[in-house]
Design a protein around this motif. Structure first.
Motif, PDB file in Angstrom:
ATOM      1  N   TYR A 174       1.124   1.263 -16.642  1.00 30.45           N
ATOM      2  CA  TYR A 174       0.316   1.214 -15.428  1.00 30.45           C
ATOM      3  C   TYR A 174       0.663   2.405 -14.547  1.00 30.45           C
ATOM      4  N   THR A 175      -0.122   2.611 -13.519  1.00 30.26           N
ATOM      5  CA  THR A 175       0.022   3.800 -12.693  1.00 30.26           C
ATOM      6  C   THR A 175       0.040   3.427 -11.212  1.00 30.26           C
ATOM      7  N   MET A 176       1.063   3.908 -10.523  1.00 29.30           N
ATOM      8  CA  MET A 176       1.080   3.801  -9.075  1.00 29.30           C
ATOM      9  C   MET A 176       0.354   5.016  -8.502  1.00 29.30           C
ATOM     10  N   VAL A 177      -0.594   4.758  -7.634  1.00 30.03           N
ATOM     11  CA  VAL A 177      -1.400   5.817  -7.037  1.00 30.03           C
ATOM     12  C   VAL A 177      -1.087   5.885  -5.548  1.00 30.03           C
ATOM     13  N   VAL A 178      -0.760   7.081  -5.078  1.00 31.88           N
ATOM     14  CA  VAL A 178      -0.489   7.308  -3.665  1.00 31.88           C
ATOM     15  C   VAL A 178      -1.504   8.302  -3.126  1.00 31.88           C
ATOM     16  N   ARG A 179      -2.127   7.933  -2.030  1.00 28.39           N
ATOM     17  CA  ARG A 179      -3.085   8.829  -1.383  1.00 28.39           C
ATOM     18  C   ARG A 179      -2.585   9.200   0.003  1.00 28.39           C
ATOM     19  N   THR A 180      -2.813  10.461   0.351  1.00 24.22           N
ATOM     20  CA  THR A 180      -2.447  10.962   1.671  1.00 24.22           C
ATOM     21  C   THR A 180      -3.715  11.429   2.381  1.00 24.22           C
ATOM     22  N   MET A 221      -4.534  -1.250  -1.336  1.00 21.84           N
ATOM     23  CA  MET A 221      -4.873  -1.488   0.053  1.00 21.84           C
ATOM     24  C   MET A 221      -4.595  -0.226   0.838  1.00 21.84           C
ATOM     25  N   ASP A 222      -5.605   0.315   1.498  1.00 22.90           N
ATOM     26  CA  ASP A 222      -5.418   1.513   2.292  1.00 22.90           C
ATOM     27  C   ASP A 222      -4.639   1.196   3.548  1.00 22.90           C
ATOM     28  N   ALA A 223      -3.805   2.151   3.958  1.00 21.15           N
ATOM     29  CA  ALA A 223      -3.080   1.971   5.205  1.00 21.15           C
ATOM     30  C   ALA A 223      -4.039   1.984   6.379  1.00 21.15           C
ATOM     31  N   ASP A 224      -5.132   2.724   6.255  1.00 24.26           N
ATOM     32  CA  ASP A 224      -6.174   2.731   7.274  1.00 24.26           C
ATOM     33  C   ASP A 224      -7.471   2.337   6.591  1.00 24.26           C
ATOM     34  N   ASP A 225      -7.900   1.077   6.760  1.00 24.49           N
ATOM     35  CA  ASP A 225      -9.064   0.580   6.044  1.00 24.49           C
ATOM     36  C   ASP A 225     -10.371   0.829   6.758  1.00 24.49           C
ATOM     37  N   GLY A 226     -10.322   1.559   7.866  1.00 22.95           N
ATOM     38  CA  GLY A 226     -11.551   1.890   8.562  1.00 22.95           C
ATOM     39  C   GLY A 226     -11.935   0.883   9.615  1.00 22.95           C
ATOM     40  N   GLU A 227     -11.277  -0.273   9.644  1.00 17.66           N
ATOM     41  CA  GLU A 227     -11.642  -1.279  10.622  1.00 17.66           C
ATOM     42  C   GLU A 227     -11.153  -0.902  12.013  1.00 17.66           C
ATOM     43  N   GLY A 243      -2.621   5.380   1.695  1.00 14.68           N
ATOM     44  CA  GLY A 243      -2.917   4.233   0.843  1.00 14.68           C
ATOM     45  C   GLY A 243      -2.072   4.203  -0.411  1.00 14.68           C
ATOM     46  N   LEU A 244      -1.809   2.994  -0.902  1.00 14.94           N
ATOM     47  CA  LEU A 244      -1.116   2.772  -2.161  1.00 14.94           C
ATOM     48  C   LEU A 244      -2.009   1.924  -3.057  1.00 14.94           C
ATOM     49  N   ALA A 245      -1.970   2.181  -4.350  1.00 16.69           N
ATOM     50  CA  ALA A 245      -2.807   1.427  -5.282  1.00 16.69           C
ATOM     51  C   ALA A 245      -2.129   1.369  -6.644  1.00 16.69           C
ATOM     52  N   LEU A 246      -2.555   0.423  -7.457  1.00 18.91           N
ATOM     53  CA  LEU A 246      -2.110   0.310  -8.838  1.00 18.91           C
ATOM     54  C   LEU A 246      -3.321   0.479  -9.745  1.00 18.91           C
TER      55      LEU A 246
END
Length: 209
Positions: free
Chosen positions: A56-62, A24-30, A117-120
């Motif tokens: 599994y992998t934790m993915v962090v986006r900036t 789930m992105d912290a800013d989803d564009g809405e 955003g954070l993702a798995l």
């Protein structure tokens, strides 16, 4: 050739895994201008999940992801039965660009103050299995219970007392010290009496007799 087929298969598997990423992105564009996650004071992420024993992998986006496709990943292994608690320090997240690892020095460190955003993710290549052909996948299961940010406590914890409680503790310490001094004086007098023989009064009575 085999090298080209294997490379294409791995690329397809990576694309499929990226499509299977649950996040789930912290800013989803809405909402335009929404702020991301500000985790500058935290040391890492702590997650609890039930899985199937795979990696599994934790993915962090900036904000860097929107600029040049840069994201950060950290692997963790689950248990086949029961829950797994994984501690993922931000310092351990490795940079990836367009799904490929970035060599040392080729990307900045993860900016904890601009997480968007954070993702798995689940990547078949991380399971030690060679992908033979395009479209080959692996079954997987992961149920996420929670994700938390944690701090490393470098300084000792301090317990603050009220003035009354501090005064009471000080008085108790003084009383205990006075008792110890009295006991020491009594023991010293007994030692001196034993070393000198009979008390002075008894000596005078014996001399008079």
């Amino acid at each position: 050739d085999d090298v080209g087929v294997r490379a294409a298969a791995e690329a397809a598997a990576d694309a499929a895994a990226r499509a299977a990423v649950a996040g789930m992105d912290a800013d989803d564009g809405e909402g335009e201008g929404e702020a991301g996650l500000e985790l500058g004071e935290y040391s890492g992420l702590l997650l609890k999940a039930s899985g199937d024993g795979q990696v599994y992998t934790m993915v962090v986006r900036t904000s860097a992801y929107e600029l040049d496709g840069l994201e950060y990943r950290h692997d963790f292994r689950t248990r086949a039965k029961g829950f797994t608690t994984a501690r993922l320090p931000f310092a351990g997240f490795a940079p990836y660009r367009d799904g490929k690892p970035v060599q040392a020095g080729g990307a900045p460190e993860l900016d904890r103050r601009s997480i968007s955003g954070l993702a798995l993710g689940f990547y078949p290549q991380r399971q030690g299995v060679r992908v033979a052909k395009e479209g080959v996948g692996l079954p997987f299961y992961l149920s996420l219970a929670r994700v938390k940010a944690y701090r490393e406590r470098d300084e000792p914890e301090v317990v603050y007392l009220s003035a009354g409680a501090a005064a009471a503790d000080l008085a108790a310490d003084d009383a205990a010290a006075a008792v110890q001094q009295k006991d020491a004086a009594t023991a010293l007098a007994m030692e001196e009496q034993a070393a000198g023989g009979a008390p002075a009064g008894e000596e005078e009575e014996q001399a008079a007799g």
